[in-house]
Motif scaffolding. Structure first.
Motif, PDB file in Angstrom:
ATOM      1  N   GLY A  19       1.002  -1.655  -0.382  1.00  0.00           N
ATOM      2  CA  GLY A  19      -0.222   0.346   0.328  1.00  0.00           C
ATOM      3  C   GLY A  19       0.627   1.211  -0.270  1.00  0.00           C
ATOM      4  N   LEU A  20       2.118   1.202  -0.072  1.00  0.00           N
ATOM      5  CA  LEU A  20       3.149   2.221   0.397  1.00  0.00           C
ATOM      6  C   LEU A  20       4.339   2.141  -0.782  1.00  0.00           C
ATOM      7  CD1 LEU A  20       3.567   1.973   4.233  1.00  0.00           C
ATOM      8  CD2 LEU A  20       1.895   3.957   2.855  1.00  0.00           C
ATOM      9  N   SER A  21       3.604   1.401  -2.011  1.00  0.00           N
ATOM     10  CA  SER A  21       4.681   1.098  -2.412  1.00  0.00           C
ATOM     11  C   SER A  21       6.586   1.016  -1.912  1.00  0.00           C
ATOM     12  CB  SER A  21       4.932   1.669  -4.178  1.00  0.00           C
ATOM     13  OG  SER A  21       3.505   2.356  -4.419  1.00  0.00           O
ATOM     14  N   ILE A  22       6.178  -0.337  -1.046  1.00  0.00           N
ATOM     15  CA  ILE A  22       7.875  -0.063  -0.660  1.00  0.00           C
ATOM     16  C   ILE A  22       7.866  -1.942  -0.451  1.00  0.00           C
ATOM     17  CG2 ILE A  22       8.555  -0.494   1.751  1.00  0.00           C
ATOM     18  CD1 ILE A  22       7.344   2.849   2.576  1.00  0.00           C
ATOM     19  N   GLU A  23       8.910  -1.917  -0.292  1.00  0.00           N
ATOM     20  CA  GLU A  23       9.426  -3.448  -0.494  1.00  0.00           C
ATOM     21  C   GLU A  23      10.163  -4.184   0.605  1.00  0.00           C
ATOM     22  OE1 GLU A  23      12.513  -5.388  -2.519  1.00  0.00           O
ATOM     23  OE2 GLU A  23      13.726  -3.472  -3.266  1.00  0.00           O
ATOM     24  N   LEU A  24       9.935  -5.077   0.814  1.00  0.00           N
ATOM     25  CA  LEU A  24      10.417  -6.051   1.889  1.00  0.00           C
ATOM     26  C   LEU A  24      12.083  -6.627   1.825  1.00  0.00           C
ATOM     27  CD1 LEU A  24      10.723  -7.178   4.869  1.00  0.00           C
ATOM     28  CD2 LEU A  24       9.220  -9.114   4.111  1.00  0.00           C
ATOM     29  N   VAL A  25      13.277  -6.631   2.344  1.00  0.00           N
ATOM     30  CA  VAL A  25      14.528  -6.263   1.870  1.00  0.00           C
ATOM     31  C   VAL A  25      14.580  -7.921   2.708  1.00  0.00           C
ATOM     32  CG1 VAL A  25      16.487  -6.288   2.133  1.00  0.00           C
ATOM     33  CG2 VAL A  25      15.027  -4.578   1.485  1.00  0.00           C
ATOM     34  N   ASP A  26      14.407  -7.964   4.189  1.00  0.00           N
ATOM     35  CA  ASP A  26      14.415  -8.916   5.672  1.00  0.00           C
ATOM     36  C   ASP A  26      13.804  -8.921   6.883  1.00  0.00           C
ATOM     37  OD1 ASP A  26      15.461 -11.627   6.182  1.00  0.00           O
ATOM     38  OD2 ASP A  26      17.839  -9.955   6.758  1.00  0.00           O
ATOM     39  N   ILE A  27      13.888  -9.592   7.699  1.00  0.00           N
ATOM     40  CA  ILE A  27      12.572  -9.854   8.677  1.00  0.00           C
ATOM     41  C   ILE A  27      13.849 -10.125   9.444  1.00  0.00           C
ATOM     42  CG2 ILE A  27      11.093 -10.411  10.038  1.00  0.00           C
ATOM     43  CD1 ILE A  27       9.155 -10.132   7.608  1.00  0.00           C
ATOM     44  N   GLU A  28      14.631  -9.655  11.062  1.00  0.00           N
ATOM     45  CA  GLU A  28      15.225 -10.949  11.963  1.00  0.00           C
ATOM     46  C   GLU A  28      14.108 -10.279  13.530  1.00  0.00           C
ATOM     47  OE1 GLU A  28      19.705  -9.715  10.191  1.00  0.00           O
ATOM     48  OE2 GLU A  28      18.211  -8.174  11.928  1.00  0.00           O
ATOM     49  N   TYR A  29      14.125 -11.837  13.783  1.00  0.00           N
ATOM     50  CA  TYR A  29      13.525 -11.814  15.391  1.00  0.00           C
ATOM     51  C   TYR A  29      14.827 -12.476  15.606  1.00  0.00           C
ATOM     52  CZ  TYR A  29      10.646 -12.895  18.791  1.00  0.00           C
ATOM     53  OH  TYR A  29       9.862 -12.087  20.542  1.00  0.00           O
ATOM     54  N   ASN A  35      16.952  -9.148  25.513  1.00  0.00           N
ATOM     55  CA  ASN A  35      15.876  -8.812  25.430  1.00  0.00           C
ATOM     56  C   ASN A  35      16.084  -9.250  23.118  1.00  0.00           C
ATOM     57  OD1 ASN A  35      15.167  -6.545  26.998  1.00  0.00           O
ATOM     58  ND2 ASN A  35      17.106  -5.584  26.095  1.00  0.00           N
ATOM     59  N   TRP A  36      14.177  -9.526  23.043  1.00  0.00           N
ATOM     60  CA  TRP A  36      14.619  -9.530  21.904  1.00  0.00           C
ATOM     61  C   TRP A  36      13.686  -8.328  21.342  1.00  0.00           C
ATOM     62  CZ3 TRP A  36      14.461 -14.219  19.927  1.00  0.00           C
ATOM     63  CH2 TRP A  36      14.433 -15.600  20.390  1.00  0.00           C
ATOM     64  N   PHE A  37      14.287  -8.760  19.765  1.00  0.00           N
ATOM     65  CA  PHE A  37      14.666  -7.301  18.636  1.00  0.00           C
ATOM     66  C   PHE A  37      13.458  -8.059  17.438  1.00  0.00           C
ATOM     67  CE2 PHE A  37      17.674  -5.625  21.460  1.00  0.00           C
ATOM     68  CZ  PHE A  37      17.018  -4.787  22.106  1.00  0.00           C
ATOM     69  N   LEU A  38      12.843  -6.950  17.248  1.00  0.00           N
ATOM     70  CA  LEU A  38      12.217  -7.636  15.530  1.00  0.00           C
ATOM     71  C   LEU A  38      12.815  -6.967  14.702  1.00  0.00           C
ATOM     72  CD1 LEU A  38       9.932  -9.562  13.922  1.00  0.00           C
ATOM     73  CD2 LEU A  38       8.534  -7.486  14.564  1.00  0.00           C
ATOM     74  N   ARG A  39      13.149  -6.935  13.755  1.00  0.00           N
ATOM     75  CA  ARG A  39      13.648  -6.018  13.117  1.00  0.00           C
ATOM     76  C   ARG A  39      13.499  -6.549  11.422  1.00  0.00           C
ATOM     77  NH1 ARG A  39      19.370  -6.862  15.774  1.00  0.00           N
ATOM     78  NH2 ARG A  39      18.973  -5.377  17.296  1.00  0.00           N
ATOM     79  N   VAL A  40      12.573  -4.777  10.659  1.00  0.00           N
ATOM     80  CA  VAL A  40      12.213  -5.313   9.373  1.00  0.00           C
ATOM     81  C   VAL A  40      12.657  -4.260   8.647  1.00  0.00           C
ATOM     82  CG1 VAL A  40       9.951  -4.951   8.687  1.00  0.00           C
ATOM     83  CG2 VAL A  40       9.727  -5.887  10.791  1.00  0.00           C
ATOM     84  N   TYR A  41      13.029  -4.663   7.660  1.00  0.00           N
ATOM     85  CA  TYR A  41      14.294  -3.675   7.221  1.00  0.00           C
ATOM     86  C   TYR A  41      13.285  -3.388   5.695  1.00  0.00           C
ATOM     87  CZ  TYR A  41      18.191  -5.239  10.356  1.00  0.00           C
ATOM     88  OH  TYR A  41      19.230  -5.691  11.253  1.00  0.00           O
ATOM     89  N   ILE A  42      13.152  -2.989   5.289  1.00  0.00           N
ATOM     90  CA  ILE A  42      12.191  -1.876   3.629  1.00  0.00           C
ATOM     91  C   ILE A  42      13.206  -0.514   3.551  1.00  0.00           C
ATOM     92  CG2 ILE A  42      11.045  -2.309   5.147  1.00  0.00           C
ATOM     93  CD1 ILE A  42      10.663   1.195   5.361  1.00  0.00           C
ATOM     94  N   ASP A  43      12.732  -0.793   1.959  1.00  0.00           N
ATOM     95  CA  ASP A  43      13.122   0.205   0.521  1.00  0.00           C
ATOM     96  C   ASP A  43      12.469   0.237   0.019  1.00  0.00           C
ATOM     97  OD1 ASP A  43      16.022   1.848  -0.244  1.00  0.00           O
ATOM     98  OD2 ASP A  43      16.944   0.009  -0.500  1.00  0.00           O
ATOM     99  N   LYS A  44      12.896   1.177  -0.807  1.00  0.00           N
ATOM    100  CA  LYS A  44      12.145   1.222  -1.876  1.00  0.00           C
ATOM    101  C   LYS A  44      13.057   2.509  -3.215  1.00  0.00           C
ATOM    102  CE  LYS A  44      10.052   6.128  -0.488  1.00  0.00           C
ATOM    103  NZ  LYS A  44       8.983   6.667   0.058  1.00  0.00           N
ATOM    104  N   GLU A  45      12.480   2.286  -4.048  1.00  0.00           N
ATOM    105  CA  GLU A  45      13.451   2.934  -5.523  1.00  0.00           C
ATOM    106  C   GLU A  45      13.709   4.627  -4.751  1.00  0.00           C
ATOM    107  OE1 GLU A  45      15.395   3.353  -8.537  1.00  0.00           O
ATOM    108  OE2 GLU A  45      14.273   1.602  -8.403  1.00  0.00           O
ATOM    109  N   GLY A  46      15.260   5.061  -5.281  1.00  0.00           N
ATOM    110  CA  GLY A  46      15.533   6.180  -4.352  1.00  0.00           C
ATOM    111  C   GLY A  46      15.628   6.871  -2.590  1.00  0.00           C
ATOM    112  N   GLY A  47      15.467   5.105  -2.386  1.00  0.00           N
ATOM    113  CA  GLY A  47      15.563   4.918  -0.547  1.00  0.00           C
ATOM    114  C   GLY A  47      14.769   5.284   0.350  1.00  0.00           C
TER     115      GLY A  47
END
Length: 152
Positions: A19-29, A35-47
């Motif tokens: 819906g935001l025209s953003i792509e998923l690069v990776d997910i880490e848990y 502590n636990w971390f849920l990291r979501v890495y995103i990107d799009k054309e132009g950053g």
């Protein structure tokens, strides 16, 4: 829980990103210290910028609260993959043609496991990396890890 955390989060975040025209690069848990971390890495054309990360974080946080797929307390982080973006999927390699990459292989190819150079071709399951006037053919299924390589 039937599915692992990253698979569930991918299902939840994919429609938000579309819906935001953003792509998923990776997910880490991952657990770091206590502590636990849920990291979501995103990107799009132009950053992506801080507003993109904030919008995704807010929408994903609401979905995670609704579905509640993670039994542990955790910190949610949504960010750009950075200049040395990991290459995980075939589409990442297609996107990286013409860019400088570093590839580590599972086993030696021509007596080495680390290749850094320009990705010139990705076709029929083979990467071609040009490095110092030499060309290397690397089977995609032998890639252990890969990322964009930033030259200082």
């Amino acid at each position: 829980m039937g599915k692992n955390v990253t698979a569930v989060v991918e299902e939840l975040v994919t429609p938000i990103l579309a819906g935001l025209s953003i792509e998923l690069v990776d997910i880490e848990y991952v657990k770091e210290g206590s502590n636990w971390f849920l990291r979501v890495y995103i990107d799009k054309e132009g950053g992506v910028d801080i507003e993109d990360c904030g919008a995704v974080s807010e929408k994903l946080s609401k979905r995670l609260d609704e579905v509640d797929p993670i039994p542990d307390a955790y910190f949610l982080e949504v960010s750009s993959p950075g200049i040395e973006r990991p290459l995980k999927k075939e589409k990442d390699f297609h996107w990286s043609i013409g860019k400088r990459v570093q590839v580590k292989t599972q086993e030696p190819i021509e007596d080495t496991k680390i290749f850094e150079g320009t990705l010139t071709v990705f076709d029929n399951g083979m990467l071609t990396i040009e490095e110092d006037e030499k060309s290397y053919q690397i089977p995609y299924d032998k890639v252990e890890s890969a990322r964009l390589a930033f030259v200082f």
